[in-house]
Structure formats: C-alpha cells, structure tokens
Scaffold this active site. Sequence first.
Site, PDB file in Angstrom:
ATOM      1  N   LYS B  79       0.834  -1.212   0.000  1.00  0.00           N
ATOM      2  CA  LYS B  79       0.000   0.000   0.000  1.00  0.00           C
ATOM      3  C   LYS B  79       0.872   1.267   0.000  1.00  0.00           C
ATOM      4  O   LYS B  79       1.925   1.312   0.661  1.00  0.00           O
ATOM      5  CB  LYS B  79      -0.896  -0.047   1.240  1.00  0.00           C
ATOM      6  CG  LYS B  79      -1.919   1.074   1.369  1.00  0.00           C
ATOM      7  CD  LYS B  79      -2.803   0.812   2.595  1.00  0.00           C
ATOM      8  CE  LYS B  79      -3.855   1.920   2.745  1.00  0.00           C
ATOM      9  NZ  LYS B  79      -4.734   1.674   3.903  1.00  0.00           N
ATOM     10  N   SER B 162      -9.656   2.079   3.187  1.00  0.00           N
ATOM     11  CA  SER B 162      -8.765   2.796   2.320  1.00  0.00           C
ATOM     12  C   SER B 162      -7.798   1.898   1.535  1.00  0.00           C
ATOM     13  O   SER B 162      -7.173   2.363   0.586  1.00  0.00           O
ATOM     14  CB  SER B 162      -7.958   3.813   3.114  1.00  0.00           C
ATOM     15  OG  SER B 162      -7.171   3.167   4.073  1.00  0.00           O
ATOM     16  N   SER B 186     -10.051  -0.288   7.397  1.00  0.00           N
ATOM     17  CA  SER B 186      -9.492  -0.144   6.048  1.00  0.00           C
ATOM     18  C   SER B 186      -8.789  -1.340   5.444  1.00  0.00           C
ATOM     19  O   SER B 186      -8.343  -1.259   4.306  1.00  0.00           O
ATOM     20  CB  SER B 186      -8.534   1.047   6.039  1.00  0.00           C
ATOM     21  OG  SER B 186      -9.272   2.248   6.155  1.00  0.00           O
TER      22      SER B 186
END
Lengths: 95, 490, 515
Positions: B79, B162, B186
């Site tokens: 990420k 997210s 998330s």
Amino acid sequence: MALDTDTVKRIARLARIHVDDGDLPALADELNNILGWVEQLDEVDTDGVEPMTSAVEMVQRLRTDAVTDGDVRDKVLANAPAEADGFFVVPKVIE
Amino acid sequence: MAALTDLSIAEAGEGLDNGDFTARELTDAYLAAMEAARDLNAFVEETPERARAMADASDARRTKGEAAGPLDGIPLAVKDLFCTEGALSTASSRILEGFRPTYESTVTANLWEAGAVLLGKTSMDEFAMGSANITSCYGPVLNPWKATGGDAAGKDLVPGGSSGGSAAAVAARVAAGATGTDTGGSIRQPGAFCGIVGLKPTYGRCSRWGMIAFASSLDQAGPLTHTVKDAALMLAGMAGFDPKDSTSVDLPVPDYAAALTGDIRDLRVGVPAEYRMEGTPPEIEALWEQGVAWLRDAGAEIVDISLPHTKYALPAYYIVAPAEASSNLARYDGMRYGLRVEGEDLTDTYERTRAEGFGHEVQRRVLIGTYVLSAGYYDAYYLKAQRVRTRIADDFKTAWESCDVILTPTTPSAAFALGEKQDDPIAMYLNDIFTVPASMAGLPAISVPAGLSGDGLPLGLHLIGPAFGEETLLRAAGVLETAAGFDARP
Amino acid sequence: MTDTTDTQTDAIPDHLVAHFTSRIGHNSADLIEGETGAWEIIIGMEVHAQVMSESKLFSGAPTDFGGDPNTHVSLIDAAMPGMLPVLNEAAIRQAVRTGLGLEAQINHRSVFDRKNYFYPDLPQGYQISQFSDPIVGEGRVTVDMEDGESFEVGIVRIHLEQDAGKSIHDRIPDQTCIDLNRSGVALMEIVSKPDIRSGAEAAAYLSKLRSILRYLGTCDGNMQEGSLRADVNVSVRRPGEELGTRCEIKNVNSIRFVRQAVDYEARRQIEILEEGGEIDQETRLFDPDRGETRSMRSKEEAHDYRYFPDPDLLPVVIDKAFVDEIKASLPELPDTKAARFVDEFGLSEYDAGVLVAERETAEFYEAVVDAEGAKRDPKIAANWITGDFFRRLNADELAIADSPVTGAQLGGLIDLIADGTISGKIAKEVFDEMFDTGNDAGDIVEEKGLKQISDTGEISAIIDQIIADNPEQADQYRSGNTKVAGWFTGQAMKATQGKANPQMVNELLKEKLGG
C-alpha cells in the site's frame, strides 16, 4: 454547537488550509452535519471514566542515551522543495 | 498446472521449494497480470525492475539451500502508505507528489528480510481516509468484481477502502498478497468488498515506523490475502517488536500458521446483540446467522453477548481519528518535502500548499480534528470521545469473560457503485460500522469471504479476538473459511 | 456540546496567579516611585535549560552546539513521513535530578502532550512538550542578594520539551534558511512563581538557578550558546492591589540583559499607566543594543495550541527506586555547601557565598583546603582565591576550568608560607609566576632562590652592615624617631631581595638599635 462561517474561517487558519470566502458556508454545513452526528456521544454516561489515550496497556519505554543517528544531511534534504548550502530554504519569516 | 497467479502464498511457497517453478517465473507471471489489469487503476507505481532483481535473489538463495521461509520469493503489493525506499510513497495524496523516501518502513523491511518480492505500490484513499478508494489523487480504483443484477449491474464498483488498491490487486490475482493498513476498517472492509481475507492485528503487533501516520492510536498494518493461512504467513513476516516505535509491543511472534488446527471445539463464540442493526440488508443478517451455524456445527459453543456501546464507536472514532490526523498531517507544509505552492508570504504558502495538496475529504477531517481539539471544545469532544472509547474497550473486556471470539458481519452492504454514497459523508462513514469498535479497542479482527449477495457480490464475515489472541482468531477464521467454502471469482 | 473551561492556552491564567504568589509582602526598597505614587513590579520567569545529554529528547541525533547545518539531524527531527519518537532516558533522569536539586515534588507519572502550531523551525507542526502532567511539580530556590538579603522564589513546575530549529533570515534575500540541528534537543522548562520584585532580583534568581543546574550537571548554563534562556513576565501594580496585565519578554540570553529588560519594561509600563493608558498583553523582545523591549509583530489571534496527549508516546512511569537512586547521587548543593563553609571553616557568609557561586570555584577551593589529607587554613585559602587568584583569572580572561594553576598547586604555595619557607610578600610573586608558567611553587622558589632567609646569624650580619653604613638614621632611631625603623626594614628587605623574614628583621633591628 453550530459553527458559523467566522468560526470555520478561524479553524481553517489554525489548520493553515486556505478556503475561499465563497466556499465557507457550504463547508460550515458539512462540518455541522458531522458535528451534529457525533453529538450523540452526550448520551453516554462517562462520569469517572478515564480517557483512553493508548490502545496498549504499557508505559513509555526509555531509550539509552547515545548518539546513534544524525549525519544524514543528504537524506534529510533529499526531497526538499528548496535548499541551499545545507539549509532548507523557505519563504521569509517575519518576526 | 494452474496458472501461477492462481496459487495461494502457501501453495506458491511449496511450488518454489519443490522446484516446480522459479521465483523469477512467478514474479514475471504477476508482472504480466498487472499489466493486463491496468484498467483497475490499482497501482500507483509498478516496480518491475526491483521485483525481478528480488526474485532473482530469492532463486539464488534457494539454490544455496538458504531460503528465508514461506514468504521467500512471494510477489506482494504494498500500500502507498508504507515508506519503501526509492519507490513512490505518497499516501495517494498530491501533497506528497513525487516523494521517494530514503528509508524503508519496518513492516516492509521485515517482508524483504523474509525474502518477499515488491511488485509495486498500491493506490489508497488519500491519507487512509475513506472506505471506497475514491479519494486517491490517482483516481478511483475499480473492484474486479461486477454485479450480476440489481442497481449496480453493469457499473464500476468500488473496492472498499482505504486499502482499495491492495484488495483489488489481490482479488484480481495480480499480486499473491498485499499489505494494507487498518484504522477503522481499512483492511477488513475492502477485503469483504473484494472477496478476500483481510486481517488487522492487535494494536502494537506490527510496527508503525515508516508508515505514513493517519491516526496514531488506531493505525495498524496487516495482510490482504486469498486464504486465512496466507494471512497467517504474511502476518508472521510483518509482525514483531520495533524499538523505534514506542507503541510497539515486545512480544515474540508465534508461528501463526501452526495455529490453524481446524479444531474449535474448545471455543465459545460470542454473538453481540448490538450488531443487529436497523437497515442491515436481510441477506447480510442471514449470512451472519449462517456463520453462527457453521461454527456451532464445528463444535463451538455459541454465546449471546452484549457490547452496549457499539453504536457509539463510529461517532467517537470520527472525533478521535480526525483529531490525531489534524496533528499528524501538520508536517505536510511544503517546507521540507512534497508539494509547495508559493504564496505571498509564509502563511499564504502554508495555506495554498495544503489547500491544493489535500483533497476535500482530508481537508474536512483535518478541520474537524482541529476544531475538536481547540480551546473550549477539547473536553466536550476529544476527552468525551476518549472516555467513550474506554467504555467500548471495557465492553470487550467483559465479553471475554464469556467468550473467546466474537462473530459479526463485516460490512452493512456489498460493494456499491462508483458515485454512490457521495452526497453525505456520514453515509460513507457508516461502511465501517461493524469494523470500527474493534479498532477503537485495539483488538485483532479478520474478515473472511463467506458468501455472495443476491447480485453476485462477495460478502464477508468478521471475527474479533482478544488482545494478542491472533492465534485463536486465525483458528476460528480457518474453520469459518472451510465451512464457507468460498470459491467464487470476480 | 460545549464547555467553558479554558485549558488550552499557555501559562498560568491570571485568576490563578494569586494562588502562586507566595511573596505577599514586599521589600519597600523594591518599589519604584512614579509620578503618581509607588509601584510594585511583579516578575515571573520561565527558564529554558538545555538538558546535558549525548542525544536528543526523542531521537538519537547528537546535541552538541554548532556543526554544519542539518548534520545533527535525524529523519525523526526532520519530521519525515512515518517517523516516530522514542524517549531518551537521560532526559528523564536529568529532569528528576533537577527537580530534586530544587527541592521539588517528583511526579511518578507524567505525560507528553503535543503543542500544535505552524512555524518553519518546527518540522512536526507540533512541539512535544508536557502540559497537564509534568515530570516535576512544586519546588523552590533561595536567592541571596549582594546586600545580604535573601528571598525565596517558588517553582511551579518543571517539564521536558523539544527545542526548535534555527531560522536564519539574512543569508538569502526574501527567504529564510532553516537549520534543524537544534530541533528536538531536550529542554527543561523551569517555571517560577511570580515571586520576583526587581530586575536585580531577577538577575540574581537566574544566576542562582544556573549555578544549581551546573552543580547538578543537568545543564551547562552556557547562555552564549543558548543552553539557558529566559522568558521574563513583567507586570506592575500599586502595592496591595490586583495584579496588572503582564507582558512576556522572550528569549533573554544573558543575566545582565534580564536585569536591563526588567528595569526598562517596568518603567515603560509605569509610564503608560501613569498617563492613564492601559497595558496590552503582548510578547516582547529585548534589544540589547538599545536597552529596550519592543513588541513582536502582533499576531492576528492568540495561539490556540490544542494540547492533547501525544498518541505516539505512552505515559512515563518511574518508581521510587529510580528517584532514590538519583537522590543518592546528588552532589552537595551551593546552599548546603555555603552553610558548611561557614560552620566548619568559619568563613563569612559573604565569602562562603562567593566561593560556592560556581561549582568549579567551590571544587577548586575544596582542593586547596583539603587535598590528599593536607589541610590548610580555610580562611587563608579563601583569601587567596577571592584575591589574587580571581584577579589573575579576570586579567587573563580565563575561566577557572582553564586556570594554569590547580587547587593542589595553590595549596602547595600556601604550605610554603605556613612553614616559613617564603614570606607572604614573596608568595605573591611566586603566585604570579605559577600563573604564568603553570609550575609548582616549590620549583619556582628553588629556581629563583626565593627562600625566606630566617637564619638569625645571616640577618644579624646584614642588619649590622646597614646600621654601620647608615649612622645618621641609626641616630635618628635612637633619638626617638621610631618611624625610621620602617626605613631600616626596607633596607634589609632590599639587601636580601625581599627574602628576609620580616618578623625576624624587626626583632633584630629593635635589639640592635636598642630602645
């Protein structure tokens, strides 16, 4: 407690985020919407309850005092928008 | 033989150990898949050169009989929130445009130490603020899944957020696994939306050093994978005490995969009444009941429990997290790195840099956070929310007296169409209603793909465990996974 | 959902200041006579003392002064994305040590808070400090003035905080250069109660505080390098009335300037009030070139620092054993030492005060008085130090640490006087030579043949010769002019290059001249 546009302007200044005057009312509405929603926390009885500032039940660990870092100026300045002679260069600060 | 990209991490590891294929071949397969799936917009930066070099190094180790472990040679996506040396690390924000750190986060360093391969950095909601991956400065990420019917049929769907880019990448099989971060849900929520496993460990289990901070008392790194076993393998590679992080807990990392015995006859599964919420679609309620039945059939005892402050977790979160974020994001000021927009003077430079650099959602949360910490409001908002948080944590502590794990749904809906829920931010916030309480209490939790909605979209079930009870949690998740037998593909 | 408690702005709120004002009475000598009556000056100080430690408060970067820009900087100090603070044990130890030295309450649990504001020398956009739960609580300092008066200044608290970097405005036109070397260095902020009543008292307080810190080894007190700086809060009022509006004079970096700044500011405020005006609460800077304070460019609104506990850190918990260990290692502090000098050595309070003012002086003195078992007369030792020794240090612009003469060496010199090897007068010569060369007294005496002549025969012979050579003066003496004895003594000293034992000369002279 509803925010008026003056308060939103003040908060934006505190947060150093520019908001056009014309956008203040809409932003105030958005913020008031959220603040109104969180107000339900008033329903919870929290008398005598300690605030939880850490999710781990630990105390602060102490580090031995020794020089283990520094002397990495290249890394420190590697992403600087402006630099000169080893300094960060920023807009003039008026004191 | 199945396509290399169809293998789980565990299977790929075995294949590598058996010499069925090389790490280089495995990585090349994933790189090709990434290229073919660019329309998902899951990646911020692909790192093929580094990936090949790392794969080659893995092969070299294996040849010498020095394989580092089950992650050696496994291609992973990371990420954009993790600082990876030399690669774009921008929290998918314009304000960190072009930022390439000169340092590596502890979690990713651990993974490279374990021999894993970096495929690229995945897109995310800006500064981890979102649950649909629509606030990324690189544009929305698409869910590889499509609805077969209903309102969302034929439309692009969100992958959740997210960690939307990571979840989409794994679901689309362009990465064997991916790292995500979870602050209010998330990892777990996008995991559920994409039909994969998403695990958030106990707060303090993984180091936060080198992870771009959103909400310091909530952020945790964790894996997104196809199987529970893979999640166990990845967590073992990511976790560990880090003296550079004061909130990192000094406990040894167990062999999480070894905990997957498949036997939960000793477990009591708590079912909290307060998670039965008005407006939850019946099929999600039904899936939850089905999950209870699966676990009961596997020999666990089912216990009704109460977590009375459940509904206050989300509003409390939306005070605490923005407050911490407003302070954590103060360093993005255009002075030392990232975007600088020159203004008339210093103050103007700050204000324009941050107005142009931060997207609207981030600005909104920073303003909320600034307000709730400000003079006259601190007690009423921030302190109050932190007290409510203690109540939430205490609810769980009481619950552990009568159960060992807790089963809930992961999300109040399946993946929705791009453009939905955008009128009212609170509608978006409600995506995390089931995941947030565990975050506020710092507890480990996992989402396991358990079924499909009426429109053919994946739905997840959510297990919560006690602090540092990942082994128990994974054991229960493994049984749930087996019972659900989820094998649908996007 | 509101409350009215203002907990977020800096310093003690005005309505609480009265609680902390422990000096209710006043010394009438401190009052300033204005045109409309007497005024009392109320002063409190916040002293920032850099902690003596190898590394910074939350990073392992070095703390030494100077260095090329941005070379003493860790990525943590530069607030790069993802960086986290880890607390330096030495900072806690030094803060506790300081607290013990100021007779203060040590708090076993303390919390680090973030103080949020934007400034380019503050990379994080917040300073890690301690707001509601500091490491040290109330304490006190006793301050002695030159006139012998002493007064007590209460300490409200001591907390730890990060120092900021440095902004340089004149290197590049229209731009500011930022050096983060100092950013993150550990500071102790020592907050006093508003117990100070004049510029002289303020200077004396700072001087005493500095001395104590140097004794403790917790801060080197080097004001030129910025290790010690003071923010001085000044207000004026009619004696017995409500406290006036205060102004804060920031970053005063010398003891002398503290006194000047207070004197100027008090007069400035009194002038305004006597003309019927009001004092604006503001932050000011002292301009040493002009001897004036001036307002810092006014900010549009008061700072709202939005303090909250730093979520990257955990509460700091120390136990009694930790504190006791530090307590056991405390050195004898100036007040105790001075009292002991008065008791044990019979020194005057004034002399004792002078000798203990600096740790180095006290240690030097103790080395002279009692090094390796050799015990010397403490009063004589005191006189040598406060006299010739200080004179030479001042003349040569040296600090004690750089003295070419050690305490042991000075002691050696005193021994030679005590056992009659040299006279007091010769000793002064020898001392200057010691200071110039660093050599031992004994060696210099040998080399220069300065030994006192105490042999009766030798002196007798010399005196006989002088008397023989100067019959006139001899007659003067015998006819009652005893003053001329001094002249004879002088001649005897001249004849012996000052080495004759003066007592012996006088005795023999009396004998020989008769009368």
